[in-house]
Motif scaffolding. Sequence first.
Motif, PDB file in Angstrom:
ATOM      1  N   GLU A   3     -23.371  80.367 -90.188  1.00 56.96           N
ATOM      2  CA  GLU A   3     -21.899  80.373 -90.654  1.00 56.96           C
ATOM      3  C   GLU A   3     -21.789  80.603 -92.700  1.00 56.96           C
ATOM      4  OE1 GLU A   3     -20.132  76.186 -90.802  1.00 56.96           O
ATOM      5  OE2 GLU A   3     -21.414  76.532 -88.779  1.00 56.96           O
ATOM      6  N   SER A   4     -21.887  81.436 -93.204  1.00 60.12           N
ATOM      7  CA  SER A   4     -20.916  81.497 -93.955  1.00 60.12           C
ATOM      8  C   SER A   4     -19.771  82.711 -94.539  1.00 60.12           C
ATOM      9  CB  SER A   4     -22.376  82.970 -94.330  1.00 60.12           C
ATOM     10  OG  SER A   4     -22.307  83.450 -95.851  1.00 60.12           O
ATOM     11  N   LEU A   5     -19.362  82.040 -95.775  1.00 64.85           N
ATOM     12  CA  LEU A   5     -18.108  82.533 -96.494  1.00 64.85           C
ATOM     13  C   LEU A   5     -17.742  83.218 -97.078  1.00 64.85           C
ATOM     14  CD1 LEU A   5     -16.457  78.662 -96.792  1.00 64.85           C
ATOM     15  CD2 LEU A   5     -15.453  80.229 -95.211  1.00 64.85           C
ATOM     16  N   THR A   6     -19.247  84.105 -97.558  1.00 67.31           N
ATOM     17  CA  THR A   6     -19.338  85.038 -97.809  1.00 67.31           C
ATOM     18  C   THR A   6     -19.031  86.364 -97.505  1.00 67.31           C
ATOM     19  OG1 THR A   6     -20.933  83.669 -99.406  1.00 67.31           O
ATOM     20  CG2 THR A   6     -20.956  86.693 -99.559  1.00 67.31           C
ATOM     21  N   LEU A   7     -17.873  87.494 -97.336  1.00 70.97           N
ATOM     22  CA  LEU A   7     -17.553  88.276 -96.799  1.00 70.97           C
ATOM     23  C   LEU A   7     -18.309  89.097 -96.829  1.00 70.97           C
ATOM     24  CD1 LEU A   7     -14.750  89.520 -95.933  1.00 70.97           C
ATOM     25  CD2 LEU A   7     -14.130  90.580 -97.757  1.00 70.97           C
ATOM     26  N   PRO A   8     -18.806  89.842 -95.840  1.00 73.49           N
ATOM     27  CA  PRO A   8     -20.095  90.523 -95.547  1.00 73.49           C
ATOM     28  C   PRO A   8     -19.240  92.036 -96.323  1.00 73.49           C
ATOM     29  CG  PRO A   8     -19.857  89.347 -93.327  1.00 73.49           C
ATOM     30  CD  PRO A   8     -18.499  89.254 -94.291  1.00 73.49           C
ATOM     31  N   THR A   9     -20.689  92.792 -96.668  1.00 71.65           N
ATOM     32  CA  THR A   9     -19.711  94.647 -97.669  1.00 71.65           C
ATOM     33  C   THR A   9     -20.568  95.233 -96.285  1.00 71.65           C
ATOM     34  OG1 THR A   9     -22.196  94.415 -97.816  1.00 71.65           O
ATOM     35  CG2 THR A   9     -21.453  93.309 -99.230  1.00 71.65           C
ATOM     36  N   THR A  10     -20.793  95.309 -95.266  1.00 68.04           N
ATOM     37  CA  THR A  10     -21.350  96.416 -94.475  1.00 68.04           C
ATOM     38  C   THR A  10     -20.575  96.381 -92.893  1.00 68.04           C
ATOM     39  OG1 THR A  10     -23.361  97.016 -94.847  1.00 68.04           O
ATOM     40  CG2 THR A  10     -22.703  98.051 -92.994  1.00 68.04           C
ATOM     41  N   LYS A  11     -19.709  97.386 -92.333  1.00 66.48           N
ATOM     42  CA  LYS A  11     -18.798  97.208 -91.079  1.00 66.48           C
ATOM     43  C   LYS A  11     -19.197  98.197 -90.100  1.00 66.48           C
ATOM     44  CE  LYS A  11     -14.531  95.679 -93.208  1.00 66.48           C
ATOM     45  NZ  LYS A  11     -12.710  96.726 -93.226  1.00 66.48           N
ATOM     46  N   PRO A  12     -19.352  98.086 -89.343  1.00 66.83           N
ATOM     47  CA  PRO A  12     -19.423  98.788 -87.931  1.00 66.83           C
ATOM     48  C   PRO A  12     -18.374 100.342 -87.862  1.00 66.83           C
ATOM     49  CG  PRO A  12     -18.783  96.211 -86.666  1.00 66.83           C
ATOM     50  CD  PRO A  12     -18.940  96.306 -88.348  1.00 66.83           C
ATOM     51  N   SER A  13     -19.591 100.902 -88.205  1.00 66.75           N
ATOM     52  CA  SER A  13     -19.108 102.417 -87.590  1.00 66.75           C
ATOM     53  C   SER A  13     -17.871 102.624 -86.943  1.00 66.75           C
ATOM     54  CB  SER A  13     -19.846 103.340 -87.641  1.00 66.75           C
ATOM     55  OG  SER A  13     -20.699 103.138 -88.657  1.00 66.75           O
ATOM     56  N   VAL A  14     -18.223 101.992 -85.744  1.00 64.00           N
ATOM     57  CA  VAL A  14     -17.307 102.078 -84.391  1.00 64.00           C
ATOM     58  C   VAL A  14     -17.439 100.481 -83.673  1.00 64.00           C
ATOM     59  CG1 VAL A  14     -17.630 103.016 -82.464  1.00 64.00           C
ATOM     60  CG2 VAL A  14     -18.137 104.263 -83.488  1.00 64.00           C
ATOM     61  N   PRO A  15     -16.266  99.978 -84.201  1.00 65.62           N
ATOM     62  CA  PRO A  15     -15.731  98.251 -83.824  1.00 65.62           C
ATOM     63  C   PRO A  15     -14.990  98.436 -82.270  1.00 65.62           C
ATOM     64  CG  PRO A  15     -14.296  99.506 -85.662  1.00 65.62           C
ATOM     65  CD  PRO A  15     -14.629 100.400 -84.896  1.00 65.62           C
ATOM     66  N   TYR A  16     -15.981  99.318 -81.968  1.00 68.82           N
ATOM     67  CA  TYR A  16     -15.004  98.910 -80.207  1.00 68.82           C
ATOM     68  C   TYR A  16     -15.896  97.860 -79.182  1.00 68.82           C
ATOM     69  CZ  TYR A  16     -11.677 101.910 -82.427  1.00 68.82           C
ATOM     70  OH  TYR A  16     -10.919 103.482 -82.798  1.00 68.82           O
TER      71      TYR A  16
END
Length: 389
Positions: A3-16
């Motif tokens: 677990e990490s409190l560091t906010l990731p930088t890459t998001k899924p292109s399709v978050p469904y």
Amino acid sequence: MSESLTLPTTKPSVPYFSSGPCAKRPGWSVTNLENACVGRSHRSKDGRAKLGEVIERSKRILGIPADYRLGIVPASDTGAVEMALWSLLGKLPVDILAWESFGQEWVKDVVDELKLADINLIKAAYGSLPDLSTVDFNHDVVFLWNGTTSGVRVPNGDWIKDDRQGLTICDATSAAFAMDIPWHKIDVLTYSWQKVLGGEAQHGVVVLSPRAVERLETYQPERPLPKLFRMAQKGKLIEGIFKGDTINTPSMLCVEDALDGLNWAESIGGLAGLIKRSESNLNAIAQWVENSNWAAFLAEKSETRSCTSICLKIIDTWFTNLTPEAQADVAKKLASLLEKQKVAFDTASYRSAPPGLRIWGGATVETSDIEALLPWLDWAYATVKSENK
């Protein structure tokens, strides 16, 4: 990962990642439906041709034997299962396997609604399979291939006897097009377009073996059957259902969308390509789980892990020491936080399942989106934990 409190930088292109209705296939657009047979009768030559094409292409992609029938029916997978249960059961004793919520629904149907007398219920808790060796194949057998709300699937069809006397009736809505189905082991199989193909909802599919057709033509239950359930009339199968003459009026937009999904399936290599994509999604999560200090698969054995409805439980001691109510609240907050960040929609575990996450890994989901999601799971869990300690 931990677990990490560091906010990731890459998001899924399709978050469904909903387990139904599921993500549309990559590249899908509403413009793909512009050739839909709308404003026309589904009984017209063109309407029937569209329905017939869905039937024939589905059989081809799934590898369904030539002497099996496939029909499009009302009310999604639920309607297809209900048709089978109400039309076929009662001649022989029934073994029902249940290890999650939808299996329990079919138990309720058979016990409370059909009120059949000779029933053998074979149950298991979430995360486990029932003892398949105890099934009596002199009976009719009702089971799911994949437990959508538990993430537990049967590993194969080896446990099903070839010389069975009863029928095997399989709810495969979250397995069809993503798992290898040994058709010679199956007499009735149901699914819907809204799962692995990412199609629109409300239409179901029922597949019948010659043995199932024989039962329909030789056995008439004493109970009345609504029109929507009738697959035989005067001792003969209603063949039109399996040629595109649907029982009620289908949505031709949904039919066009199903054709679009089948087109895409063929373009990526058919069933083998679909299975490969789903298994790749499962493998990506499995690698992450192996290094996680807070998450694990709900499915207890690796050979029973679903590659479509991938269910995770929380094993962190902080979480397991909470009350059941507090655990449920943490799980809801976890899914809500992922949605707030717009990295994963509809990932909450099913309402009657153990609290955790459920991530759809069917073939329409890109593995790159699964991989982009995983660091967000660590961040979200660490955030919820820190705010609730």
